[in-house]
Design an enzyme around this catalytic site. Structure first.
Site, PDB file in Angstrom:
ATOM      1  N   GLY A 129      16.576  32.721 -18.868  1.00  0.00           N
ATOM      2  CA  GLY A 129      17.919  33.433 -19.209  1.00  0.00           C
ATOM      3  C   GLY A 129      17.292  34.922 -19.786  1.00  0.00           C
ATOM      4  O   GLY A 129      18.262  35.656 -20.561  1.00  0.00           O
ATOM      5  N   SER A 140      19.536  38.737 -19.955  1.00  0.00           N
ATOM      6  CA  SER A 140      20.894  38.971 -20.406  1.00  0.00           C
ATOM      7  C   SER A 140      20.879  38.412 -22.054  1.00  0.00           C
ATOM      8  O   SER A 140      20.158  37.472 -22.550  1.00  0.00           O
ATOM      9  CB  SER A 140      21.832  38.319 -19.666  1.00  0.00           C
ATOM     10  N   LEU A 149      17.565  33.801 -13.180  1.00  0.00           N
ATOM     11  CA  LEU A 149      18.195  33.396 -11.926  1.00  0.00           C
ATOM     12  C   LEU A 149      18.284  34.841 -11.107  1.00  0.00           C
ATOM     13  O   LEU A 149      18.054  35.043 -10.009  1.00  0.00           O
ATOM     14  CB  LEU A 149      19.567  32.634 -11.964  1.00  0.00           C
ATOM     15  N   ALA A 172      13.775  32.542 -11.214  1.00  0.00           N
ATOM     16  CA  ALA A 172      13.721  31.105 -11.100  1.00  0.00           C
ATOM     17  C   ALA A 172      14.981  30.456 -11.494  1.00  0.00           C
ATOM     18  O   ALA A 172      15.727  30.967 -12.401  1.00  0.00           O
ATOM     19  CB  ALA A 172      12.573  30.707 -11.961  1.00  0.00           C
ATOM     20  N   ASP A 173      15.292  29.350 -10.733  1.00  0.00           N
ATOM     21  CA  ASP A 173      16.486  28.437 -11.081  1.00  0.00           C
ATOM     22  C   ASP A 173      16.061  27.434 -11.984  1.00  0.00           C
ATOM     23  O   ASP A 173      15.446  26.579 -11.466  1.00  0.00           O
ATOM     24  CB  ASP A 173      17.081  27.877  -9.918  1.00  0.00           C
ATOM     25  N   VAL A 174      16.226  27.366 -13.101  1.00  0.00           N
ATOM     26  CA  VAL A 174      15.712  26.356 -14.206  1.00  0.00           C
ATOM     27  C   VAL A 174      16.458  24.953 -13.616  1.00  0.00           C
ATOM     28  O   VAL A 174      15.847  23.919 -14.372  1.00  0.00           O
ATOM     29  CB  VAL A 174      16.016  26.556 -15.624  1.00  0.00           C
ATOM     30  N   TYR A 231      30.289  21.736 -21.696  1.00  0.00           N
ATOM     31  CA  TYR A 231      29.121  22.352 -22.204  1.00  0.00           C
ATOM     32  C   TYR A 231      29.026  22.032 -23.674  1.00  0.00           C
ATOM     33  O   TYR A 231      27.647  21.889 -23.852  1.00  0.00           O
ATOM     34  CB  TYR A 231      29.956  23.936 -22.555  1.00  0.00           C
ATOM     35  N   SER A 289      26.353  19.023 -22.764  1.00  0.00           N
ATOM     36  CA  SER A 289      25.121  19.633 -22.380  1.00  0.00           C
ATOM     37  C   SER A 289      24.334  20.152 -23.581  1.00  0.00           C
ATOM     38  O   SER A 289      23.054  19.945 -23.880  1.00  0.00           O
ATOM     39  CB  SER A 289      25.395  20.819 -21.414  1.00  0.00           C
ATOM     40  N   ILE A 319      28.090  34.779 -30.746  1.00  0.00           N
ATOM     41  CA  ILE A 319      27.263  35.759 -30.454  1.00  0.00           C
ATOM     42  C   ILE A 319      27.765  36.878 -29.500  1.00  0.00           C
ATOM     43  O   ILE A 319      28.388  36.212 -28.431  1.00  0.00           O
ATOM     44  CB  ILE A 319      25.859  35.301 -30.099  1.00  0.00           C
TER      45      ILE A 319
HETATM   46  P1  NAP Z   1      24.307  35.452 -20.940  1.00  0.00           P
HETATM   47  O1  NAP Z   1      24.484  36.625 -21.495  1.00  0.00           O
HETATM   48  O2  NAP Z   1      25.208  34.930 -20.045  1.00  0.00           O
HETATM   49  O3  NAP Z   1      22.660  34.863 -20.582  1.00  0.00           O
HETATM   50  C1  NAP Z   1      22.422  33.866 -19.906  1.00  0.00           C
HETATM   51  C2  NAP Z   1      21.335  34.088 -18.841  1.00  0.00           C
HETATM   52  O4  NAP Z   1      20.992  32.884 -18.217  1.00  0.00           O
HETATM   53  C3  NAP Z   1      22.066  34.945 -17.545  1.00  0.00           C
HETATM   54  O5  NAP Z   1      21.198  35.976 -17.407  1.00  0.00           O
HETATM   55  C4  NAP Z   1      21.981  33.790 -16.450  1.00  0.00           C
HETATM   56  O6  NAP Z   1      21.813  34.411 -15.086  1.00  0.00           O
HETATM   57  C5  NAP Z   1      21.033  33.038 -16.692  1.00  0.00           C
HETATM   58  N1  NAP Z   1      20.967  31.889 -15.986  1.00  0.00           N
HETATM   59  C6  NAP Z   1      22.249  31.128 -15.639  1.00  0.00           C
HETATM   60  N2  NAP Z   1      21.731  30.064 -14.997  1.00  0.00           N
HETATM   61  C7  NAP Z   1      20.539  30.096 -14.773  1.00  0.00           C
HETATM   62  C8  NAP Z   1      19.462  29.233 -14.068  1.00  0.00           C
HETATM   63  N3  NAP Z   1      20.115  28.088 -13.315  1.00  0.00           N
HETATM   64  N4  NAP Z   1      18.241  29.628 -14.087  1.00  0.00           N
HETATM   65  C9  NAP Z   1      17.732  30.762 -14.562  1.00  0.00           C
HETATM   66  N5  NAP Z   1      18.660  31.510 -15.502  1.00  0.00           N
HETATM   67  C10 NAP Z   1      19.967  31.088 -15.572  1.00  0.00           C
HETATM   68  O7  NAP Z   1      24.547  34.443 -22.086  1.00  0.00           O
HETATM   69  P2  NAP Z   1      24.177  34.231 -23.797  1.00  0.00           P
HETATM   70  O8  NAP Z   1      25.244  34.368 -24.406  1.00  0.00           O
HETATM   71  O9  NAP Z   1      22.868  34.985 -23.721  1.00  0.00           O
HETATM   72  O10 NAP Z   1      23.508  32.684 -23.641  1.00  0.00           O
HETATM   73  C11 NAP Z   1      22.139  32.584 -23.895  1.00  0.00           C
HETATM   74  C12 NAP Z   1      22.094  31.089 -24.318  1.00  0.00           C
HETATM   75  O11 NAP Z   1      22.681  30.765 -25.644  1.00  0.00           O
HETATM   76  C13 NAP Z   1      22.697  30.152 -23.363  1.00  0.00           C
HETATM   77  O12 NAP Z   1      22.218  28.898 -23.329  1.00  0.00           O
HETATM   78  C14 NAP Z   1      24.201  29.802 -24.162  1.00  0.00           C
HETATM   79  O13 NAP Z   1      24.834  28.580 -24.026  1.00  0.00           O
HETATM   80  C15 NAP Z   1      23.628  29.640 -25.614  1.00  0.00           C
HETATM   81  N6  NAP Z   1      24.542  30.089 -26.607  1.00  0.00           N
HETATM   82  C16 NAP Z   1      25.145  31.267 -26.519  1.00  0.00           C
HETATM   83  C17 NAP Z   1      26.232  31.481 -27.208  1.00  0.00           C
HETATM   84  C18 NAP Z   1      26.989  32.674 -27.591  1.00  0.00           C
HETATM   85  O14 NAP Z   1      27.959  32.861 -28.464  1.00  0.00           O
HETATM   86  N7  NAP Z   1      26.541  33.787 -26.682  1.00  0.00           N
HETATM   87  C19 NAP Z   1      26.483  30.651 -28.378  1.00  0.00           C
HETATM   88  C20 NAP Z   1      25.944  29.273 -28.595  1.00  0.00           C
HETATM   89  C21 NAP Z   1      24.826  29.068 -27.548  1.00  0.00           C
HETATM   90  P3  NAP Z   1      23.187  35.056 -14.302  1.00  0.00           P
HETATM   91  O15 NAP Z   1      23.906  35.996 -15.103  1.00  0.00           O
HETATM   92  O16 NAP Z   1      22.475  35.193 -12.996  1.00  0.00           O
HETATM   93  O17 NAP Z   1      23.990  33.665 -14.481  1.00  0.00           O
END
Ligand code: NAP
Length: 245
Positions: free
Chosen positions: A11, A14, A36, A57-59, A153, A156, A186
């Site tokens: 990830g 982003s 991804l 990669a696709d995790v 979610y 998971s 966040i």
């Molecule tokens: P984000 O900005 O959407 O980043 C997630 C990244 O994961 C994206 O670049 C996405 O790529 C990539 N991804 C999705 N599916 C994938 C796959 N199958 N294989 C590889 N990469 C993949 O989200 P974020 O807010 O930074 O979240 C990061 C982590 O923190 C996540 O696990 C999320 O659940 C967790 N989290 C976030 C928050 C929050 O408030 N933001 C709160 C609690 C937990 P694409 O753009 O191509 O889909």
């Protein structure tokens, strides 16, 4: 703090993953930026010092994860001693209306993907006798307390906590630590899509009175990655501004 270490960050293209890549690189680690979306991973790479690499990669695919580990070893001539699993997705719906596909997709990426990377990375660490492995799984505070509209979610992310605690017990004897970080709300592309009225309600619940920044989560990851947390494994750190503490 991380000189000589190699970190794999999923990830990494982003939000939180990108901030983790930037902070770990700033602290001297080599970084394998994994996403991804190859272009997004490349954009993160462009912000890092030279000598790092980006990978697509696709995790949720075991063959993709296995291939990733091979590519990382070829590019860096070493295996990661740090892995941060930040890849994640949401597909929100009320449970009464949740379709099977949305449930499966979120479990596949967030939970199975975390399992596949934990397994592949720890196998690589053991094969190369890495003395100080640290795996950090990004769960969520909603894995602890649940959240309306996020039955897939929340399940998971609760699963990620159970996985983390189990992997920690199994791997502690090999010098590999496994911990989870539970972010609250966040500011990232994942939360940018939340309706304004929902965000206003959430903000009232956060004792710190504001959303967190990706860098706030990255700091917790840095601590868990570094030897400063050398006796900490199988635990969770909440980065929530006090929300649901
Ligand atoms: P984000 O900005 O959407 O980043 C997630 C990244 O994961 C994206 O670049 C996405 O790529 C990539 N991804 C999705 N599916 C994938 C796959 N199958 N294989 C590889 N990469 C993949 O989200 P974020 O807010 O930074 O979240 C990061 C982590 O923190 C996540 O696990 C999320 O659940 C967790 N989290 C976030 C928050 C929050 O408030 N933001 C709160 C609690 C937990 P694409 O753009 O191509 O889909």
């Amino acid at each position: 703090m991380l000189a000589g270490r190699l970190a794999l960050v999923t990830g990494g293209g982003s939000g939180i993953g990108r901030a983790v890549c930037q902070l770990l690189a700033k602290e001297g680690a080599g970084v394998a930026v994994v996403d991804l979306n190859k272009e997004a991973a490349q954009e993160t790479l462009d912000r890092l010092p030279k000598g790092n690499h980006a990978f697509s990669a696709d995790v949720s695919s075991s063959s993709s994860v296995k291939e990733l580990l091979k590519q990382i070893k070829t590019s860096f001539h070493m295996v990661p001693s740090i892995a941060v699993n930040s890849a994640g997705i949401t597909k929100d719906k009320m449970m009464l209306k949740m379709d099977e596909e949305s449930f499966n997709k979120v479990i596949n990426v967030n939970l199975k993907g975390t399992f596949l990377v934990n397994q592949a990375v720890s196998q690589a660490m053991l094969a190369d006798k890495v003395p100080n492995g640290s795996i950090i799984n990004i769960s969520s505070i909603v894995g602890k307390v649940g959240n309306i509209g996020q039955v897939n979610y929340a399940a998971s992310k609760a699963g990620v906590i159970g996985l983390t605690k189990t992997a920690a017990k199994e791997l502690a004897g090999f010098g590999i630590r496994v911990n989870a970080v539970l972010p609250g709300f966040i500011q990232t592309p994942m939360t940018d899509v939340l309706p304004k009225n929902v965000m206003e309600i959430i903000l009232q619940l956060i004792p710190a009175g504001k959303m967190g920044q990706p860098e706030d989560v990255a700091e917790a990851c840095l601590f868990l990655a570094s030897d400063r947390s050398r006796y900490i494994t199988g635990t969770t750190i909440e980065v929530t501004g006090g929300l649901f503490a």
